[in-house]
Design an enzyme around this catalytic site. Sequence first.
Site, PDB file in Angstrom:
ATOM      1  CE1 TYR A 225      37.592  37.244  38.692  1.00 16.86           C
ATOM      2  CE2 TYR A 225      35.783  38.889  38.660  1.00 16.86           C
ATOM      3  CZ  TYR A 225      37.034  38.466  38.687  1.00 16.86           C
ATOM      4  OH  TYR A 225      38.006  39.468  38.311  1.00 16.86           O
ATOM      5  CG  ASP A 305      39.190  49.092  42.072  1.00 16.70           C
ATOM      6  OD1 ASP A 305      39.394  49.344  41.033  1.00 16.70           O
ATOM      7  OD2 ASP A 305      38.219  48.146  42.476  1.00 16.70           O
TER       8      ASP A 305
HETATM    9  C1  OXD Z   1      38.500  45.783  38.640  1.00 13.78           C
HETATM   10  C2  OXD Z   1      37.792  46.337  37.639  1.00 13.78           C
HETATM   11  O1  OXD Z   1      38.552  44.464  38.767  1.00 13.78           O
HETATM   12  O2  OXD Z   1      37.444  47.421  37.578  1.00 13.78           O
HETATM   13  O3  OXD Z   1      38.999  46.425  39.392  1.00 13.78           O
HETATM   14  O4  OXD Z   1      37.279  45.244  36.714  1.00 13.78           O
HETATM   15 MN    MN Z   2      38.385  48.576  39.415  1.00 15.41          MN
END
Ligand code: OXD
Ligand code: MN
Length: 620
Positions: A225, A305
């Site tokens: 994953y 992110d």
């Molecule tokens: C991502 C998380 O996948 O923060 O960015 O879980």
């Molecule tokens: Mn994240």
Amino acid sequence: MAFHVKTKNMPADSTNYWWLSDKHGDTVVAHHEKLHRWVREMADLCKPETIYWCDGSEAEKERLRGKALSTGEFIELNQSKLPGCLLHRTAENDVARTEHLTFVCTSAKEDAGPTNNWMAPDEAYARAREIFAGSMKGRTMYVIPFSMGPVGSPFSKIGVQLTDSIYVVENMRIMTRMGSKVLDYLGTKGEFTKCLHSKADLDLNRRLILHFPEDNTIWSVGSGYGGNVLLGKKCLALRMASYQARQEGWMAEHMLIMGVEEPNGRIEYLAAAFPSACGKTNLAMLVPPQGLRQKGYRIWTVGDDIAWMRIDTDGRLWGINPEIGMFGVAPGTNSKTNPNAMAAIKRNTIYTNVALKPDGTVWWEAGEEQPPFEAIDWRGRNWKPEMKDEEGNTMPAAHPNSRFTTPLSQIPSISFRLEQHHGVPISAVIFGGRRAHLAPLVYQAFSWQHGVYVGATIASEITPAQYGNQGQLRRDPMAMLPFCGYNLADYLAHWLRMGARMLQPPKVFHVNWFRQDSDGRYLWPGYGENLRVLEWILARSRGEAEAVATPIGHIPLKSSLDLTGLEISDEDMRTLLEIDRSAWLDDVADQRRFFEQFGDRLPREIYTEMEALEFRLKHF
Ligand code: OXD
Ligand code: MN
């Protein structure tokens, strides 16, 4: 150069040098002794049949994808409707990050801190070694040299990931700069993070995600994953990088970076941290509402992110996004919540665990269209909308954590500064959480130190619409709880130190898009309308917009927010900006309980700010 190397028939001196053939068949010697010795040692452990060095070329991409299509690792989607798009399904027990199997392996337990799982390095290596042993028999070991950040930038870090998964190689190709150019840059002595991954047998009981920050090493085994196996992302760019950033004097954060262009052409950048499922990806690429678009506002997405930030010679904080792709959650993504992502994912995208429609396109819950009449669900089974599980619950066609991996360059709002080595100057840092009743729409911290305290106390509230107990909180300092590679108390001390070193630290804010009334109705429309709040934040950062001081920080006057074209009642606006002192005092009590676990290691300044807030709430 395309390197194809067999583990068999190695020359006698292969411990130090590997003889490699370039694509013309000429023999060359790669001189990075440490790299080659390490690859050799890991191959001796995992016993792959073949070792393949990834060059990052288009031809290689076609070849590997072809191979994965022939084994069923990838499923080809409708190439006229979704050109370059593929589908992958993970094992049913392997659909999300497994935080309870994720460890920070420092020599001293206290260095990992009370919020990380810890294992002693010797024990961790020994346990994982048993699982890795022979795990790649009959498979190819792919060697992926990759750079987080532009190749050659002083901001960037190099990693080399070994993996037995083509899915991983193809995701890394989208998410990172990878291939021969990175090896060229490494030269003979360059430093790199050693990243070893094997799917092994995908057994949950034999899965470990291990970080050895003292050895610059990551070992991940037993999973396929994304968050567990794309080792450049959470493992390197957050856990390892946060550890290195503290030692080297910079910051590795779980933050989006976006630019807001104002009608006069000025672009200012902000970085924002939110716990998972609070809309970071949507915010990073928001489309301005009509009224503001007409005035000339525009958004430039730098990252959704991760942010790496350094203090530049101007005394300001500058940030880059070390990634070049996004690994976004599919369910809930549609052209209302995120039109830019919808535009991006129509080509060259790898979909994971979404539903497959009969016409070879994809579908997910709360996506673009009504449920299809029939589909193949994320598990690969026939699915119809009315199907229920044993307990009578409707069964989702796409897994709730199904994903798309797509190049950032395909996002219409992508910043023209993505490749710039120095990144962008950060004017404001924003923290946020999902709080139904407590935090107002927006407030500004009084100082950097107060801002660090605000970030340290962010939390997301579980609502009935989600999992259960309304009001239950998960505290998640700077949204780094699962991603900080060392003791969170030391991490907060590092934030305080960084502020002291900056001539012009960014102003710090807190936002809450999720405030509800007593009937559970959201008071703020969210999505593109959030730009109205960002506008105020940037004006405040320049010392321009009006605000009132409250015990928790500065909040806007209704008149200082640009609400042109937005219909929102005075009553709702009042609730959105209201501060309930007794609820805040309860929150302070909860913060104190959270902080106690860090003992004396928590910086004194955090308590000072908490006590000052308590005093203001009681007496002003
Ligand atoms: C991502 C998380 O996948 O923060 O960015 O879980
Ligand atoms: Mn994240």
